[in-house]
Design a protein around this motif. Structure first.
Motif, PDB file in Angstrom:
ATOM      1  N   GLN A 277       0.831  -1.206   0.000  1.00  0.00           N
ATOM      2  CA  GLN A 277       0.000   0.000   0.000  1.00  0.00           C
ATOM      3  C   GLN A 277       0.865   1.255   0.000  1.00  0.00           C
ATOM      4  O   GLN A 277       0.578   2.215  -0.721  1.00  0.00           O
ATOM      5  N   LEU A 278       1.929   1.253   0.778  1.00  0.00           N
ATOM      6  CA  LEU A 278       2.826   2.403   0.813  1.00  0.00           C
ATOM      7  C   LEU A 278       3.495   2.632  -0.542  1.00  0.00           C
ATOM      8  O   LEU A 278       3.644   3.774  -0.990  1.00  0.00           O
ATOM      9  N   ALA A 279       3.886   1.556  -1.210  1.00  0.00           N
ATOM     10  CA  ALA A 279       4.532   1.681  -2.515  1.00  0.00           C
ATOM     11  C   ALA A 279       3.555   2.202  -3.562  1.00  0.00           C
ATOM     12  O   ALA A 279       3.911   3.058  -4.387  1.00  0.00           O
ATOM     13  N   LEU A 280       2.335   1.694  -3.555  1.00  0.00           N
ATOM     14  CA  LEU A 280       1.337   2.159  -4.513  1.00  0.00           C
ATOM     15  C   LEU A 280       1.046   3.642  -4.319  1.00  0.00           C
ATOM     16  O   LEU A 280       0.952   4.409  -5.295  1.00  0.00           O
ATOM     17  N   THR A 281       0.922   4.038  -3.068  1.00  0.00           N
ATOM     18  CA  THR A 281       0.664   5.450  -2.773  1.00  0.00           C
ATOM     19  C   THR A 281       1.811   6.328  -3.256  1.00  0.00           C
ATOM     20  O   THR A 281       1.605   7.377  -3.880  1.00  0.00           O
ATOM     21  N   ALA A 282       3.047   5.884  -2.993  1.00  0.00           N
ATOM     22  CA  ALA A 282       4.220   6.657  -3.406  1.00  0.00           C
ATOM     23  C   ALA A 282       4.325   6.731  -4.932  1.00  0.00           C
ATOM     24  O   ALA A 282       4.648   7.783  -5.492  1.00  0.00           O
ATOM     25  N   ALA A 283       4.068   5.622  -5.618  1.00  0.00           N
ATOM     26  CA  ALA A 283       4.152   5.605  -7.074  1.00  0.00           C
ATOM     27  C   ALA A 283       3.105   6.529  -7.692  1.00  0.00           C
ATOM     28  O   ALA A 283       3.389   7.262  -8.644  1.00  0.00           O
ATOM     29  N   ARG A 284       1.910   6.496  -7.148  1.00  0.00           N
ATOM     30  CA  ARG A 284       0.852   7.365  -7.674  1.00  0.00           C
ATOM     31  C   ARG A 284       1.169   8.830  -7.435  1.00  0.00           C
ATOM     32  O   ARG A 284       0.879   9.685  -8.283  1.00  0.00           O
ATOM     33  N   ARG A 285       1.778   9.117  -6.312  1.00  0.00           N
ATOM     34  CA  ARG A 285       2.150  10.499  -6.011  1.00  0.00           C
ATOM     35  C   ARG A 285       3.241  10.981  -6.981  1.00  0.00           C
ATOM     36  O   ARG A 285       3.213  12.126  -7.449  1.00  0.00           O
ATOM     37  N   GLU A 286       4.194  10.103  -7.280  1.00  0.00           N
ATOM     38  CA  GLU A 286       5.303  10.475  -8.153  1.00  0.00           C
ATOM     39  C   GLU A 286       4.886  10.531  -9.617  1.00  0.00           C
ATOM     40  O   GLU A 286       5.387  11.345 -10.389  1.00  0.00           O
ATOM     41  N   GLY A 287       3.974   9.644 -10.003  1.00  0.00           N
ATOM     42  CA  GLY A 287       3.511   9.607 -11.377  1.00  0.00           C
ATOM     43  C   GLY A 287       4.267   8.623 -12.243  1.00  0.00           C
ATOM     44  O   GLY A 287       5.469   8.429 -12.059  1.00  0.00           O
ATOM     45  N   PHE A 288       3.573   7.988 -13.162  1.00  0.00           N
ATOM     46  CA  PHE A 288       4.183   7.002 -14.049  1.00  0.00           C
ATOM     47  C   PHE A 288       3.320   6.845 -15.299  1.00  0.00           C
ATOM     48  O   PHE A 288       2.142   7.222 -15.317  1.00  0.00           O
ATOM     49  N   ASP A 289       3.916   6.272 -16.318  1.00  0.00           N
ATOM     50  CA  ASP A 289       3.193   5.984 -17.557  1.00  0.00           C
ATOM     51  C   ASP A 289       2.693   4.550 -17.592  1.00  0.00           C
ATOM     52  O   ASP A 289       1.734   4.243 -18.311  1.00  0.00           O
ATOM     53  N   ALA A 290       3.353   3.677 -16.864  1.00  0.00           N
ATOM     54  CA  ALA A 290       2.939   2.274 -16.789  1.00  0.00           C
ATOM     55  C   ALA A 290       3.378   1.717 -15.439  1.00  0.00           C
ATOM     56  O   ALA A 290       4.353   2.192 -14.847  1.00  0.00           O
ATOM     57  N   MET A 291       2.644   0.725 -14.972  1.00  0.00           N
ATOM     58  CA  MET A 291       3.015   0.040 -13.731  1.00  0.00           C
ATOM     59  C   MET A 291       3.186  -1.441 -14.022  1.00  0.00           C
ATOM     60  O   MET A 291       2.333  -2.069 -14.656  1.00  0.00           O
ATOM     61  N   LEU A 292       4.297  -1.988 -13.550  1.00  0.00           N
ATOM     62  CA  LEU A 292       4.553  -3.421 -13.629  1.00  0.00           C
ATOM     63  C   LEU A 292       4.509  -4.017 -12.234  1.00  0.00           C
ATOM     64  O   LEU A 292       5.186  -3.529 -11.325  1.00  0.00           O
ATOM     65  N   ILE A 293       3.699  -5.039 -12.050  1.00  0.00           N
ATOM     66  CA  ILE A 293       3.742  -5.852 -10.835  1.00  0.00           C
ATOM     67  C   ILE A 293       4.322  -7.190 -11.277  1.00  0.00           C
ATOM     68  O   ILE A 293       3.669  -7.967 -11.972  1.00  0.00           O
ATOM     69  N   MET A 294       5.577  -7.432 -10.855  1.00  0.00           N
ATOM     70  CA  MET A 294       6.395  -8.441 -11.509  1.00  0.00           C
ATOM     71  C   MET A 294       6.427  -9.792 -10.795  1.00  0.00           C
ATOM     72  O   MET A 294       7.431 -10.497 -10.791  1.00  0.00           O
ATOM     73  N   GLY A 295       5.307 -10.144 -10.183  1.00  0.00           N
ATOM     74  CA  GLY A 295       5.157 -11.511  -9.716  1.00  0.00           C
ATOM     75  C   GLY A 295       5.440 -11.768  -8.253  1.00  0.00           C
ATOM     76  O   GLY A 295       5.954 -10.928  -7.525  1.00  0.00           O
ATOM     77  N   ASP A 296       5.051 -12.979  -7.851  1.00  0.00           N
ATOM     78  CA  ASP A 296       5.150 -13.454  -6.480  1.00  0.00           C
ATOM     79  C   ASP A 296       4.325 -12.575  -5.539  1.00  0.00           C
ATOM     80  O   ASP A 296       4.843 -11.926  -4.628  1.00  0.00           O
ATOM     81  N   LEU A 297       3.021 -12.604  -5.761  1.00  0.00           N
ATOM     82  CA  LEU A 297       2.113 -11.835  -4.915  1.00  0.00           C
ATOM     83  C   LEU A 297       2.006 -12.434  -3.522  1.00  0.00           C
ATOM     84  O   LEU A 297       1.836 -11.690  -2.546  1.00  0.00           O
ATOM     85  N   LEU A 298       2.092 -13.764  -3.422  1.00  0.00           N
ATOM     86  CA  LEU A 298       1.781 -14.443  -2.165  1.00  0.00           C
ATOM     87  C   LEU A 298       2.935 -15.322  -1.678  1.00  0.00           C
ATOM     88  O   LEU A 298       4.004 -15.336  -2.246  1.00  0.00           O
ATOM     89  N   THR A 299       2.644 -16.029  -0.577  1.00  0.00           N
ATOM     90  CA  THR A 299       3.572 -16.912   0.151  1.00  0.00           C
ATOM     91  C   THR A 299       4.512 -16.087   1.030  1.00  0.00           C
ATOM     92  O   THR A 299       4.814 -14.943   0.729  1.00  0.00           O
ATOM     93  N   TYR A 300       4.933 -16.686   2.127  1.00  0.00           N
ATOM     94  CA  TYR A 300       5.819 -16.080   3.129  1.00  0.00           C
ATOM     95  C   TYR A 300       5.075 -15.088   4.020  1.00  0.00           C
ATOM     96  O   TYR A 300       5.070 -15.246   5.237  1.00  0.00           O
ATOM     97  N   GLY A 301       4.474 -14.074   3.447  1.00  0.00           N
ATOM     98  CA  GLY A 301       3.741 -13.092   4.233  1.00  0.00           C
ATOM     99  C   GLY A 301       2.367 -13.602   4.637  1.00  0.00           C
ATOM    100  O   GLY A 301       1.901 -14.644   4.156  1.00  0.00           O
ATOM    101  N   VAL A 302       1.698 -12.852   5.507  1.00  0.00           N
ATOM    102  CA  VAL A 302       0.437 -13.355   6.082  1.00  0.00           C
ATOM    103  C   VAL A 302      -0.719 -12.374   5.899  1.00  0.00           C
ATOM    104  O   VAL A 302      -1.663 -12.363   6.672  1.00  0.00           O
ATOM    105  N   GLN A 303      -0.652 -11.582   4.826  1.00  0.00           N
ATOM    106  CA  GLN A 303      -1.756 -10.688   4.469  1.00  0.00           C
ATOM    107  C   GLN A 303      -2.179 -10.968   3.026  1.00  0.00           C
ATOM    108  O   GLN A 303      -2.218 -10.071   2.189  1.00  0.00           O
ATOM    109  N   PRO A 304      -2.512 -12.216   2.723  1.00  0.00           N
ATOM    110  CA  PRO A 304      -2.773 -12.573   1.317  1.00  0.00           C
ATOM    111  C   PRO A 304      -4.032 -11.928   0.748  1.00  0.00           C
ATOM    112  O   PRO A 304      -4.017 -11.445  -0.397  1.00  0.00           O
ATOM    113  N   LEU A 305      -5.110 -11.928   1.506  1.00  0.00           N
ATOM    114  CA  LEU A 305      -6.357 -11.373   0.982  1.00  0.00           C
ATOM    115  C   LEU A 305      -6.235  -9.875   0.751  1.00  0.00           C
ATOM    116  O   LEU A 305      -6.653  -9.349  -0.293  1.00  0.00           O
ATOM    117  N   GLU A 306      -5.624  -9.172   1.706  1.00  0.00           N
ATOM    118  CA  GLU A 306      -5.427  -7.733   1.564  1.00  0.00           C
ATOM    119  C   GLU A 306      -4.517  -7.417   0.364  1.00  0.00           C
ATOM    120  O   GLU A 306      -4.735  -6.439  -0.362  1.00  0.00           O
TER     121      GLU A 306
END
Length: 238
Positions: A17-46
């Protein structure tokens, strides 16, 4: 062109959430989410909800990683899961039990993405399902030769959880730090990256996330995961 790149989130929704907020504030032409959304951490649904929001609001491009594969039914996923150590398999099973069935199949996944002289994938420029790491100069040289043979001058990858640049003879390789599970012993700060493309020139700048790793360790210890698995997961943040 400016590209906001986030990778290896690993179910850590707070830094995401902090990264998304910072990226939106800075501005971009495209956003890449480059994989491994889950595992290890414990906030999967969020985490999934935030990624869904980024896809809808920002047009985020999702590149599939090895851990994303684990939550979809396929022979490749089954074979990969079978080779996992017990503690990691427990993390996968715990995560799967905490997200709706089939939720990972709702995304418009890509195996790679490219623009101009830049090629991006989760792990490397080799065939999808080849999860070899790029952690050394010789490994980067092999990747660079593969990129050059396909007409690219730059490669952008996650997977290793460490920010590195390899200026190889054939191409330049960038690996990105993890947003959700830092593994660089010299710097455990969660990071995302801003990529700027000017003609054939590509520059990558990291952006730190002000996040206390104790928060992540506390959340892990509050779960029903076994003590052994909790210890292994917390070790990445200690």
């Amino acid at each position: 062109m400016r590209i906001a790149a986030l990778t290896d989130i690993h179910a850590a929704s707070d830094p995401l959430q902090l990264a998304l907020t910072a990226a939106r504030r800075e501005g971009f032409d495209a956003m890449l989410i480059m994989g491994d959304l889950l595992t290890y951490g414990v906030q999967p649904l969020e985490t999934l909800e935030l990624v869904q929001g980024a896809a809808a609001r920002d047009g985020a491009i999702l590149i599939k990683g090895n851990h994303d594969l684990l939550y979809q039914s396929s022979p490749m996923a089954s074979a990969y899961r079978a080779d996992l150590p017990d503690w990691l398999r427990e993390s996968v099973d715990w995560t799967a039990a905490h997200i709706p069935a089939g939720s990972m199949s709702t995304f418009d996944w890509r195996e790679s993405w490219s623009t101009g002289t830049l090629f991006a994938a989760h792990a490397n420029p080799f065939a999808f399902g080849d999860w070899r790491y790029i952690r050394s100069a010789p490994e980067a040289e092999e990747a660079a030769e593969t990129l050059a043979a396909r007409g690219f001058l730059y490669g952008l990858f996650g997977h290793v959880h460490r920010q590195r640049r390899y200026d190889c003879a054939a191409a330049t390789i960038f690996t990105l730090a993890s947003l959700g599970q830092p593994r660089d012993d010299q710097d455990r700060t969660p990071k995302w990256a801003m990529i700027e493309i000017r003609g054939d020139f590509v520059n990558v700048e990291t952006r730190d996330i002000d996040f206390d790793p104790e928060d992540q360790m506390h959340a892990i210890r509050a779960t029903t995961l076994s003590a052994t698995t909790q210890e292994r997961l917390c070790r990445f943040f200690a």
